[in-house]
Design a protein around this motif. Structure first.
Motif, mmCIF file in Angstrom:
data_model
loop_
_atom_site.group_PDB
_atom_site.id
_atom_site.type_symbol
_atom_site.label_atom_id
_atom_site.label_comp_id
_atom_site.label_asym_id
_atom_site.label_seq_id
_atom_site.Cartn_x
_atom_site.Cartn_y
_atom_site.Cartn_z
ATOM 1 N N SER A 415 -29.735 12.555 11.342
ATOM 2 C CA SER A 415 -29.344 11.812 10.238
ATOM 3 C C SER A 415 -29.787 10.414 10.473
ATOM 4 O O SER A 415 -30.123 9.769 9.499
ATOM 5 C CB SER A 415 -27.921 12.111 10.101
ATOM 6 O OG SER A 415 -27.491 11.243 8.803
ATOM 7 N N ASP A 416 -29.137 9.876 11.547
ATOM 8 C CA ASP A 416 -29.294 8.337 11.938
ATOM 9 C C ASP A 416 -31.001 7.782 11.992
ATOM 10 O O ASP A 416 -31.376 6.979 11.080
ATOM 11 C CB ASP A 416 -29.035 8.161 13.281
ATOM 12 C CG ASP A 416 -29.153 6.653 13.573
ATOM 13 O OD1 ASP A 416 -28.787 5.571 13.100
ATOM 14 O OD2 ASP A 416 -29.887 6.465 14.795
ATOM 15 N N PHE A 417 -31.863 8.593 12.324
ATOM 16 C CA PHE A 417 -33.362 8.552 12.233
ATOM 17 C C PHE A 417 -33.755 8.690 11.123
ATOM 18 O O PHE A 417 -34.614 7.820 10.638
ATOM 19 C CB PHE A 417 -33.920 9.493 13.357
ATOM 20 C CG PHE A 417 -34.209 9.090 14.850
ATOM 21 C CD1 PHE A 417 -33.092 8.470 15.374
ATOM 22 C CD2 PHE A 417 -35.356 9.312 15.591
ATOM 23 C CE1 PHE A 417 -33.277 8.131 16.689
ATOM 24 C CE2 PHE A 417 -35.532 8.876 16.741
ATOM 25 C CZ PHE A 417 -34.452 8.340 17.388
ATOM 26 N N ARG A 418 -33.293 9.320 10.081
ATOM 27 C CA ARG A 418 -33.807 9.576 8.831
ATOM 28 C C ARG A 418 -33.424 8.251 8.000
ATOM 29 O O ARG A 418 -34.497 7.907 7.169
ATOM 30 C CB ARG A 418 -33.340 10.906 7.929
ATOM 31 C CG ARG A 418 -33.721 11.145 6.804
ATOM 32 C CD ARG A 418 -33.285 12.350 6.247
ATOM 33 N NE ARG A 418 -34.077 13.605 6.421
ATOM 34 C CZ ARG A 418 -33.381 14.415 7.363
ATOM 35 N NH1 ARG A 418 -32.059 14.407 7.831
ATOM 36 N NH2 ARG A 418 -34.331 15.463 7.632
ATOM 37 N N GLN A 419 -32.401 7.758 8.235
ATOM 38 C CA GLN A 419 -31.940 6.566 7.548
ATOM 39 C C GLN A 419 -32.927 5.550 8.066
ATOM 40 O O GLN A 419 -33.321 4.680 7.091
ATOM 41 C CB GLN A 419 -30.461 6.312 7.672
ATOM 42 C CG GLN A 419 -30.109 5.056 7.220
ATOM 43 C CD GLN A 419 -30.194 4.849 5.743
ATOM 44 O OE1 GLN A 419 -30.054 5.931 5.129
ATOM 45 N NE2 GLN A 419 -30.468 3.735 5.065
#
Length: 437
Positions: A415-419
């Motif tokens: 989720s952090d990488f996608r953002q």
């Protein structure tokens, strides 16, 4: 005519009226003179005010709690672990009923005194998560980072907090601060970064550690070194225990990091034995989580970024190399327990759950993209074949073991990488300071 001569013999017998005759001293005057001086012109009021001000100044200046840790030889295992957890949670031992001074409870109406802590590399991946925990606990934190791999974005949410300070500084240069504890995380930790300038890497490990140990000695602070599983090299013993001396190539492309950390451990123990510095040593195994650098060459971040970008997952060699992956919150908990405990170490901090590179790629496929393709490439030089920690000592002496499984923690990282990859802001520089590759 009568004679004008008059006999004045009686006048000569009388003393002159202005002659000096000293009075005998009165003994009681020597006793009362200081008292009369103090009472004159309200001097007593000024004396009392001065005493009150001095008392207030000395009371406020004693900001560091100095509570001894109970001797573990006289406590049961469960009681001793309770003391260690309480110390970690409260930054020191207070006074609680029936707790043998452990401070399991803080008396009603009293607030725990926060410690003053410096975290080198505190703007990086692990460092920033550690800072979050320390700030939340009520400590004052000074982050020291040169931003070679750290990112301001990792600590920006603390800007404006009076308990937070940020200093741009390279630890290879001396630094003087008044602190209670030092978490020394400053060093590039991924192969991409520590191979970029290997001379700088080993200097950071050796000179940087030397400077921080010197600071700990000068101000009487407790020092924690974040070492690495890389000190075991390509291990011949599996799993690795802390007593294993390792199998390291001293002239290989990874030796700037491997041998640099081994030397840092040597310096730490020499300061402990020779200068009575309180030290702690943690050997960190592969760690992952939010704020990790997207393109740092480490397998978890590589796989996640490649899967999100619809690129092939690159597996080096035959993919049978094994690693153990711990979530960053588990590591931070271990570091804080180690710092707050009574044991020097070294301690392995890692997840004993072992995955091959192919198994990890399959977990990433399940989490992000089942259609992601796996691509094999030639293996890198000196890449360890097996890596798995034995955490028996950490379990027994720190009461610590990882709680977050890979399948639970990986989606949080995704989720952090996608953002950061597809969001409004750029991914920026590297964000890891202390985690094995």
């Amino acid at each position: 005519m009568g004679s004008e001569l008059i006999y004045r013999g009686h006048d000569e017998a009388q003393p002159l009226s202005d002659s000096y005759s000293p009075k005998p001293p009165k003994p009681w005057l020597a006793v009362t003179r200081p008292i009369r001086y103090v009472l004159r012109e309200q001097r007593l009021v000024f004396v009392l005010v001065g005493i009150a001000i001095a008392t207030l100044v000395f009371t406020l200046s004693d900001r560091r709690p100095h509570y001894p840790i109970p001797n573990s030889h006289f406590l049961s295992e469960s009681t001793r672990l309770t003391h260690q957890v309480s110390y970690q949670s409260h930054g020191g031992f207070g006074f609680g009923p029936g707790s043998l001074g452990s401070g399991g409870k803080i008396p009603l109406g009293l607030k725990r005194k926060g410690l003053r802590i410096v975290v080198t590399g505190g703007a990086g991946f692990v460092g920033s998560h550690l800072v979050d925990r320390l700030i939340a606990r009520g400590d004052s934190v000074i982050v020291v980072d040169n931003f070679f791999t750290g990112r301001k974005e990792n600590v920006m949410h603390h800007f404006g907090n009076p308990n937070f300070e940020l200093i741009r500084h390279d630890v290879v240069e001396p630094l003087l601060l008044e602190v209670d504890q030092i978490y020394h995380l400053a060093c590039p930790a991924s192969p991409v970064h520590y191979k970029f300038n290997p001379v700088k890497t080993i200097i950071s490990n050796v000179v940087g550690t030397l400077n921080m140990l010197g600071l700990a000695k000068r101000v009487g602070a407790r020092f924690l070194l974040t070492s690495t599983s890389e000190v075991y090299g390509d291990p011949l013993q599996h799993p690795q225990v802390e007593t294993y001396w390792g199998n390291v190539n001293p002239i290989g492309v990874r030796s700037c990091y491997d041998e640099g950390k081994r030397t840092a451990e040597t310096l730490t123990m020499d300061y402990h034995r020779g200068a009575a510095v309180e030290v702690r040593i943690a050997r960190i195994f592969n760690t992952y989580g939010p704020r990790m650098c997207i393109d740092d060459g480490r397998v978890v971040s590589n796989f996640v970024a490649q899967a999100l970008r619809k690129e092939p997952l690159t597996v080096y060699g035959d993919g049978k190399q094994t690693r153990s992956f711990q979530y960053v919150s588990d590591l931070v908990e271990g570091l804080m327990r180690l710092m707050g405990g009574e044991h020097v170490g070294p301690f392995n901090l890692g997840n004993p759950g072992e995955f091959t590179m192919l198994e990890l790629a399959q977990v990433v496929q399940e989490t992000i993209d089942p259609n992601a393709r796996i691509e094999f490439r030639p293996n890198t030089e000196d890449d360890p074949h097996k890596r798995k920690p034995d955490i028996t000592r950490a379990k027994e002496l720190l009461g610590w073991e990882p709680k977050v499984s890979l399948r639970k923690g990986l989606p949080l990282m995704v989720s952090d990488f996608r953002q950061r990859i597809f969001g409004d802001h750029k991914e920026g520089g590297a964000s890891t300071t202390m985690s094995s590759d």
